[in-house]
Write a protein that holds these residues in place. Sequence first.
Motif, PDB file in Angstrom:
ATOM      1  N   ALA A  23      60.880  47.306  28.636  1.00 12.81           N
ATOM      2  CA  ALA A  23      62.207  47.904  28.822  1.00 12.81           C
ATOM      3  C   ALA A  23      62.245  49.317  28.246  1.00 12.81           C
ATOM      4  O   ALA A  23      62.802  50.232  28.865  1.00 12.81           O
ATOM      5  CB  ALA A  23      63.279  47.025  28.172  1.00 12.81           C
ATOM      6  N   ALA A  24      61.642  49.499  27.078  1.00  9.29           N
ATOM      7  CA  ALA A  24      61.593  50.834  26.481  1.00  9.29           C
ATOM      8  C   ALA A  24      60.783  51.785  27.353  1.00  9.29           C
ATOM      9  O   ALA A  24      61.183  52.940  27.568  1.00  9.29           O
ATOM     10  CB  ALA A  24      60.996  50.751  25.078  1.00  9.29           C
ATOM     11  N   MET A  25      59.656  51.315  27.855  1.00  8.65           N
ATOM     12  CA  MET A  25      58.837  52.160  28.723  1.00  8.65           C
ATOM     13  C   MET A  25      59.579  52.521  29.999  1.00  8.65           C
ATOM     14  O   MET A  25      59.505  53.662  30.472  1.00  8.65           O
ATOM     15  CB  MET A  25      57.522  51.453  29.062  1.00  8.65           C
ATOM     16  CG  MET A  25      56.587  51.315  27.888  1.00  8.65           C
ATOM     17  SD  MET A  25      55.171  50.249  28.238  1.00  8.65           S
ATOM     18  CE  MET A  25      54.283  51.254  29.409  1.00  8.65           C
ATOM     19  N   ALA A  26      60.312  51.569  30.555  1.00  3.76           N
ATOM     20  CA  ALA A  26      61.037  51.807  31.806  1.00  3.76           C
ATOM     21  C   ALA A  26      62.098  52.887  31.638  1.00  3.76           C
ATOM     22  O   ALA A  26      62.351  53.652  32.571  1.00  3.76           O
ATOM     23  CB  ALA A  26      61.670  50.512  32.303  1.00  3.76           C
ATOM     24  N   THR A  27      62.698  52.971  30.458  1.00  4.46           N
ATOM     25  CA  THR A  27      63.736  53.983  30.248  1.00  4.46           C
ATOM     26  C   THR A  27      63.145  55.391  30.144  1.00  4.46           C
ATOM     27  O   THR A  27      63.843  56.364  30.389  1.00  4.46           O
ATOM     28  CB  THR A  27      64.574  53.701  28.983  1.00  4.46           C
ATOM     29  OG1 THR A  27      63.720  53.744  27.843  1.00  4.46           O
ATOM     30  CG2 THR A  27      65.271  52.370  29.062  1.00  4.46           C
ATOM     31  N   HIS A  28      61.874  55.490  29.807  1.00  6.75           N
ATOM     32  CA  HIS A  28      61.253  56.804  29.634  1.00  6.75           C
ATOM     33  C   HIS A  28      60.440  57.249  30.845  1.00  6.75           C
ATOM     34  O   HIS A  28      59.980  58.390  30.886  1.00  6.75           O
ATOM     35  CB  HIS A  28      60.360  56.800  28.387  1.00  6.75           C
ATOM     36  CG  HIS A  28      61.155  56.605  27.133  1.00  6.75           C
ATOM     37  ND1 HIS A  28      61.974  57.564  26.601  1.00  6.75           N
ATOM     38  CD2 HIS A  28      61.264  55.525  26.318  1.00  6.75           C
ATOM     39  CE1 HIS A  28      62.553  57.111  25.517  1.00  6.75           C
ATOM     40  NE2 HIS A  28      62.141  55.863  25.320  1.00  6.75           N
ATOM     41  N   LEU A  29      60.237  56.375  31.812  1.00  3.90           N
ATOM     42  CA  LEU A  29      59.512  56.727  33.026  1.00  3.90           C
ATOM     43  C   LEU A  29      60.493  56.893  34.175  1.00  3.90           C
ATOM     44  O   LEU A  29      61.411  56.089  34.330  1.00  3.90           O
ATOM     45  CB  LEU A  29      58.516  55.625  33.403  1.00  3.90           C
ATOM     46  CG  LEU A  29      57.334  55.396  32.481  1.00  3.90           C
ATOM     47  CD1 LEU A  29      56.530  54.184  32.957  1.00  3.90           C
ATOM     48  CD2 LEU A  29      56.442  56.623  32.450  1.00  3.90           C
ATOM     49  N   SER A  30      60.299  57.934  34.970  1.00  2.00           N
ATOM     50  CA  SER A  30      61.145  58.045  36.157  1.00  2.00           C
ATOM     51  C   SER A  30      60.668  57.007  37.170  1.00  2.00           C
ATOM     52  O   SER A  30      59.472  56.786  37.335  1.00  2.00           O
ATOM     53  CB  SER A  30      61.070  59.452  36.744  1.00  2.00           C
ATOM     54  OG  SER A  30      59.792  59.707  37.254  1.00  2.00           O
ATOM     55  N   GLY A  31      61.607  56.370  37.805  1.00  2.00           N
ATOM     56  CA  GLY A  31      61.262  55.334  38.773  1.00  2.00           C
ATOM     57  C   GLY A  31      60.668  54.093  38.138  1.00  2.00           C
ATOM     58  O   GLY A  31      59.779  53.472  38.708  1.00  2.00           O
TER      59      GLY A  31
END
Length: 122
Positions: A23-31
């Motif tokens: 979830a943390a990674m998803a917030t920092h990656l576009s798409g």
Amino acid sequence: MLLSSRVLLGCAAPMGAAGVMLAAMATHLSGGGLLSTAALFLLLHAAAVAGLAAMAPHLQRGRPVLVGATALIIAGTLLFSVDLAMRQLAGMKLLWGTAPFGGGAMIVGWLGIAIAALVPER
């Protein structure tokens, strides 16, 4: 505590941790939509597995079905979530059909939980 409950909790904890990380990674990656989905499935099923682990000692006859069905949920969630994460992060599938197979395993696992609930205790 039952060994089966310890094993289930031992699986739920890293699932929850992985869900938070994704979830943390998803917030920092576009798409990061695939990572968000993987995180959601890991977090929701980690909480469910922890609850099922707490329920296991209270069942007698239905316990083997509950533990087996929960194992299916764990395996399915891992297959599904790892496949989605691999697609997002590495641009490749884990294996062909892994996400659908994992989703199917989760569905069968949840239906197994319903069966475990219906086993009479005597």
